[in-house]
Design a protein around this motif. Structure first.
Motif, PDB file in Angstrom:
ATOM      1  N   VAL A 109       0.862  -1.177   0.000  1.00  0.00           N
ATOM      2  CA  VAL A 109       0.000   0.000   0.000  1.00  0.00           C
ATOM      3  C   VAL A 109       0.903   1.234   0.000  1.00  0.00           C
ATOM      4  CG1 VAL A 109      -2.072  -0.985   1.042  1.00  0.00           C
ATOM      5  CG2 VAL A 109      -0.228  -0.186   2.520  1.00  0.00           C
ATOM      6  N   VAL A 110       0.506   2.258  -0.739  1.00  0.00           N
ATOM      7  CA  VAL A 110       1.336   3.449  -0.929  1.00  0.00           C
ATOM      8  C   VAL A 110       0.534   4.681  -0.520  1.00  0.00           C
ATOM      9  CG1 VAL A 110       2.640   4.826  -2.596  1.00  0.00           C
ATOM     10  CG2 VAL A 110       2.613   2.327  -2.778  1.00  0.00           C
ATOM     11  N   LYS A 111       1.222   5.625   0.115  1.00  0.00           N
ATOM     12  CA  LYS A 111       0.568   6.765   0.747  1.00  0.00           C
ATOM     13  C   LYS A 111       0.063   7.806  -0.242  1.00  0.00           C
ATOM     14  CE  LYS A 111       2.001   7.764   4.766  1.00  0.00           C
ATOM     15  NZ  LYS A 111       2.803   8.186   5.946  1.00  0.00           N
ATOM     16  N   ASP A 112       0.730   7.979  -1.396  1.00  0.00           N
ATOM     17  CA  ASP A 112       0.334   9.035  -2.324  1.00  0.00           C
ATOM     18  C   ASP A 112       0.738   8.652  -3.747  1.00  0.00           C
ATOM     19  OD1 ASP A 112       3.115  10.146  -2.968  1.00  0.00           O
ATOM     20  OD2 ASP A 112       3.088  10.328  -0.781  1.00  0.00           O
ATOM     21  N   THR A 113       0.334   9.449  -4.702  1.00  0.00           N
ATOM     22  CA  THR A 113       0.619   9.181  -6.115  1.00  0.00           C
ATOM     23  C   THR A 113       1.817   9.970  -6.632  1.00  0.00           C
ATOM     24  OG1 THR A 113      -0.922  10.886  -6.826  1.00  0.00           O
ATOM     25  CG2 THR A 113      -1.799   8.638  -6.589  1.00  0.00           C
ATOM     26  N   ASN A 114       2.609  10.512  -5.727  1.00  0.00           N
ATOM     27  CA  ASN A 114       3.810  11.268  -6.110  1.00  0.00           C
ATOM     28  C   ASN A 114       3.447  12.486  -6.950  1.00  0.00           C
ATOM     29  OD1 ASN A 114       6.604  11.675  -5.994  1.00  0.00           O
ATOM     30  ND2 ASN A 114       6.981  10.535  -7.881  1.00  0.00           N
ATOM     31  N   GLY A 115       2.309  13.097  -6.591  1.00  0.00           N
ATOM     32  CA  GLY A 115       1.895  14.326  -7.273  1.00  0.00           C
ATOM     33  C   GLY A 115       1.160  14.130  -8.577  1.00  0.00           C
ATOM     34  N   LEU A 116       0.900  12.909  -8.963  1.00  0.00           N
ATOM     35  CA  LEU A 116       0.230  12.631 -10.238  1.00  0.00           C
ATOM     36  C   LEU A 116      -1.275  12.491 -10.050  1.00  0.00           C
ATOM     37  CD1 LEU A 116       2.696   9.886 -11.516  1.00  0.00           C
ATOM     38  CD2 LEU A 116       2.625  12.279 -12.274  1.00  0.00           C
ATOM     39  N   SER A 117      -2.027  12.917 -11.042  1.00  0.00           N
ATOM     40  CA  SER A 117      -3.453  12.593 -11.051  1.00  0.00           C
ATOM     41  C   SER A 117      -3.603  11.118 -11.398  1.00  0.00           C
ATOM     42  CB  SER A 117      -4.190  13.450 -12.080  1.00  0.00           C
ATOM     43  OG  SER A 117      -3.787  13.080 -13.393  1.00  0.00           O
ATOM     44  N   VAL A 118      -4.798  10.577 -11.192  1.00  0.00           N
ATOM     45  CA  VAL A 118      -5.019   9.162 -11.521  1.00  0.00           C
ATOM     46  C   VAL A 118      -4.773   8.936 -13.010  1.00  0.00           C
ATOM     47  CG1 VAL A 118      -6.717   7.310 -11.602  1.00  0.00           C
ATOM     48  CG2 VAL A 118      -6.630   8.828  -9.621  1.00  0.00           C
ATOM     49  N   GLU A 119      -5.228   9.865 -13.847  1.00  0.00           N
ATOM     50  CA  GLU A 119      -5.047   9.716 -15.279  1.00  0.00           C
ATOM     51  C   GLU A 119      -3.567   9.745 -15.659  1.00  0.00           C
ATOM     52  OE1 GLU A 119      -7.097  11.820 -13.780  1.00  0.00           O
ATOM     53  OE2 GLU A 119      -9.023  10.887 -14.258  1.00  0.00           O
ATOM     54  N   GLU A 120      -2.821  10.670 -15.061  1.00  0.00           N
ATOM     55  CA  GLU A 120      -1.381  10.754 -15.331  1.00  0.00           C
ATOM     56  C   GLU A 120      -0.654   9.511 -14.852  1.00  0.00           C
ATOM     57  OE1 GLU A 120      -0.698  15.599 -15.022  1.00  0.00           O
ATOM     58  OE2 GLU A 120      -0.702  14.364 -13.213  1.00  0.00           O
ATOM     59  N   LEU A 121      -1.061   9.020 -13.696  1.00  0.00           N
ATOM     60  CA  LEU A 121      -0.439   7.810 -13.145  1.00  0.00           C
ATOM     61  C   LEU A 121      -0.636   6.630 -14.090  1.00  0.00           C
ATOM     62  CD1 LEU A 121       0.888   6.233 -10.763  1.00  0.00           C
ATOM     63  CD2 LEU A 121      -1.426   5.904  -9.851  1.00  0.00           C
ATOM     64  N   ILE A 122      -1.858   6.416 -14.522  1.00  0.00           N
ATOM     65  CA  ILE A 122      -2.145   5.278 -15.398  1.00  0.00           C
ATOM     66  C   ILE A 122      -1.425   5.433 -16.739  1.00  0.00           C
ATOM     67  CG2 ILE A 122      -3.979   4.115 -16.689  1.00  0.00           C
ATOM     68  CD1 ILE A 122      -5.803   4.526 -14.286  1.00  0.00           C
ATOM     69  N   GLU A 123      -1.349   6.651 -17.233  1.00  0.00           N
ATOM     70  CA  GLU A 123      -0.648   6.890 -18.502  1.00  0.00           C
ATOM     71  C   GLU A 123       0.818   6.481 -18.387  1.00  0.00           C
ATOM     72  OE1 GLU A 123       0.406  10.559 -21.595  1.00  0.00           O
ATOM     73  OE2 GLU A 123      -0.956  10.881 -19.892  1.00  0.00           O
ATOM     74  N   LYS A 124       1.464   6.813 -17.284  1.00  0.00           N
ATOM     75  CA  LYS A 124       2.861   6.444 -17.082  1.00  0.00           C
ATOM     76  C   LYS A 124       3.007   4.926 -16.895  1.00  0.00           C
ATOM     77  CE  LYS A 124       4.677  10.782 -15.181  1.00  0.00           C
ATOM     78  NZ  LYS A 124       5.782  10.907 -16.159  1.00  0.00           N
ATOM     79  N   ILE A 125       2.068   4.327 -16.151  1.00  0.00           N
ATOM     80  CA  ILE A 125       2.130   2.878 -15.922  1.00  0.00           C
ATOM     81  C   ILE A 125       2.008   2.121 -17.241  1.00  0.00           C
ATOM     82  CG2 ILE A 125       0.904   0.915 -14.869  1.00  0.00           C
ATOM     83  CD1 ILE A 125       0.207   2.758 -12.514  1.00  0.00           C
ATOM     84  N   CYS A 126       1.237   2.655 -18.173  1.00  0.00           N
ATOM     85  CA  CYS A 126       0.995   1.980 -19.457  1.00  0.00           C
ATOM     86  C   CYS A 126       2.267   1.804 -20.293  1.00  0.00           C
ATOM     87  CB  CYS A 126      -0.042   2.735 -20.270  1.00  0.00           C
ATOM     88  SG  CYS A 126      -1.739   2.487 -19.710  1.00  0.00           S
ATOM     89  N   THR A 127       3.331   2.523 -19.959  1.00  0.00           N
ATOM     90  CA  THR A 127       4.577   2.343 -20.714  1.00  0.00           C
ATOM     91  C   THR A 127       5.252   1.021 -20.377  1.00  0.00           C
ATOM     92  OG1 THR A 127       5.917   3.499 -19.046  1.00  0.00           O
ATOM     93  CG2 THR A 127       4.924   4.840 -20.798  1.00  0.00           C
ATOM     94  N   LYS A 128       4.932   0.449 -19.232  1.00  0.00           N
ATOM     95  CA  LYS A 128       5.561  -0.799 -18.797  1.00  0.00           C
ATOM     96  C   LYS A 128       4.566  -1.939 -18.561  1.00  0.00           C
ATOM     97  CE  LYS A 128       9.841   0.716 -18.571  1.00  0.00           C
ATOM     98  NZ  LYS A 128      10.947   0.121 -19.374  1.00  0.00           N
ATOM     99  N   PHE A 129       3.286  -1.597 -18.444  1.00  0.00           N
ATOM    100  CA  PHE A 129       2.251  -2.592 -18.153  1.00  0.00           C
ATOM    101  C   PHE A 129       1.049  -2.370 -19.057  1.00  0.00           C
ATOM    102  CE2 PHE A 129       4.597  -1.737 -14.277  1.00  0.00           C
ATOM    103  CZ  PHE A 129       4.772  -2.962 -13.662  1.00  0.00           C
TER     104      PHE A 129
END
Length: 414
Positions: A258-278
């Motif tokens: 479990v992680v405390k925050d998204t490192n300043g990213l919105s959910v959309e930005e987070l998923i966009e970055k994750i999509c480069t590897k997953f």
């Protein structure tokens, strides 16, 4: 060749065994131990976490804690809570929970096998935790909790275990968490000798759990060798208490994050970055998403589950460490995207054993955390491959369940 030998165990009486046996010292804090042992003078926590019998202000690493542990253990022996077997025996210890059982042999293993890597490791130890158990073993002059070892299937050893488990057990009780504990005493010395010889054909033993206890037992053994330079190698301090399970019996549960925050990213930005590897797929099933195979992950954020599938090229499948799911998640998401460089020291991440269930991930994500990741469990073959390669597993890679209890067997070093 593994050296495994019998010993004269100090064991609780049949009537008190269920009151003595407790979970390992390192799965609870001092306050939890005080609550568990409250009203039970026989609880082994009075030995394994002796600070519960001192003022709460006393530091858990204070010398008085180790002195109290020794005092409590010796009192339990002197008052007949513990009795010593008259001859060196081996023992069979079965743990059963939720339809799953594992059956191992309790015996002593060699500190030289640990030093020479016959007993293989997969985890680094922390200096403060190791020093704590060194002091505990040294003051108590005893191994008070078994090291959890495993070995590859051996039909001859299994045959002896099967023979003895058809007899009436010495102990058979269920602990408060619903786990059944059953013990048989192998008091036929021919069978003991046979098992000793069979283990000589086992190339390696592997530490499944208990790296700090193993390292500390070895350090105390080496200290005793310095104190007694005429030692022969047969003294009890040359060996440490172990419970040795065949690999096919063991179950490793998922160890989730479990992680405390998204490192300043919105959910959309987070998923966009994750999509480069997953590959990211919105999960439409009922309840929480539990990964069904390696290299798949669940991600829970803002009340929704997503399935993540690691893309080819995001890991090296020829490297036993890099290809672990915990490594894939760390190297491709937690570190580069969420900025968690060292999960051992970061206060932005926490780890939840699979025994707590995936609902616990949702609960934490809605409370003090922001998002959660469900993991596919590491396998025993993964663990052995990493240990065979002389490598170290990432932190929080394995969660073994059920856990052997402390206090059923005590191995005195003299």
């Amino acid at each position: 060749m593994a050296v495994v030998r019998p010993f004269r165990a100090f064991r609780p009486t049949k009537e008190l065994a269920h009151k003595v046996a407790e979970l390992p010292y390192d799965v609870m804090n001092s306050d939890e131990a005080r609550e568990i042992a409250d009203g039970n003078p026989y609880s082994f926590l009075h030995v394994d976490k002796a600070e519960i019998d001192l003022e709460p202000s006393v530091d858990i690493y204070d010398q008085r804690v180790y002195e109290k542990a020794s005092e409590n253990l010796n009192r339990m022996i002197e008052t007949g809570v513990y009795l010593e077997d008259k001859k060196p025996y081996m023992y069979i210890y079965r743990i059963a929970s939720n339809g799953k059982r594992q059956t191992g042999i309790v015996a002593c293993t060699s500190i030289d096998d640990y030093i020479n890597n016959v007993i293989k490791k997969h985890e680094k130890t922390r200096a403060d935790k190791e020093e704590d158990r060194v002091n505990h073993v040294d003051y108590c002059d005893a191994n008070t909790g078994p090291i959890f070892l495993t070995y590859r299937h051996n039909a001859n050893i299994n045959a002896v275990v099967t023979k003895w488990t058809q007899k009436s057990p010495e102990y058979d009780f269920t602990s408060p968490d619903g786990v059944q504990h059953t013990v048989w005493v192998i008091n036929d010395l021919e069978d003991v000798d046979y098992l000793t010889n069979q283990f000589k054909s086992v190339d390696n033993l592997y530490i499944a759990d208990g790296h700090h206890r193993a390292a500390s037992a070895v350090r105390v053994g080496l200290k005793r060798r310095q104190q007694y330079p005429q030692y022969t190698g047969k003294e009890e301090f040359n060996f440490f208490l172990s419970v040795i399970f065949p690999d096919e019996d063991l179950r490793i549960m998922d160890y989730n994050r479990v992680v405390k925050d998204t490192n300043g990213l919105s959910v959309e930005e987070l998923i966009e970055k994750i999509c480069t590897k997953f590959n990211v797929i919105s999960y439409q099933g009922e309840g929480a998403y539990r990964p069904e195979e390696k290299h798949t992950f669940g991600m829970y954020i803002e009340g929704k589950w997503h399935k993540l599938i690691a893309r080819e090229g995001s890991y090296d499948d020829k490297d036993p460490v890099a290809s672990l799911d915990v490594s894939i998640l760390q190297d491709n998401l937690l570190s580069p995207i969420l900025g968690i460089e060292d999960p051992r020291t970061s206060d932005r991440i926490d780890f939840i054993g699979g025994v707590r269930g995936l609902k616990e991930l949702e609960k934490r994500a809605a409370a003090d955390m922001k998002l959660a990741f469900s993991m596919y469990p590491t396998t025993i073959s993964d663990l052995m491959a990493i240990a065979d390669a002389g490598k170290i597993m990432p932190p929080k890679s394995t969660w073994f369940e059920p856990k052997p209890r402390s206090g059923i067997f005590v191995h005195k070093l003299k």
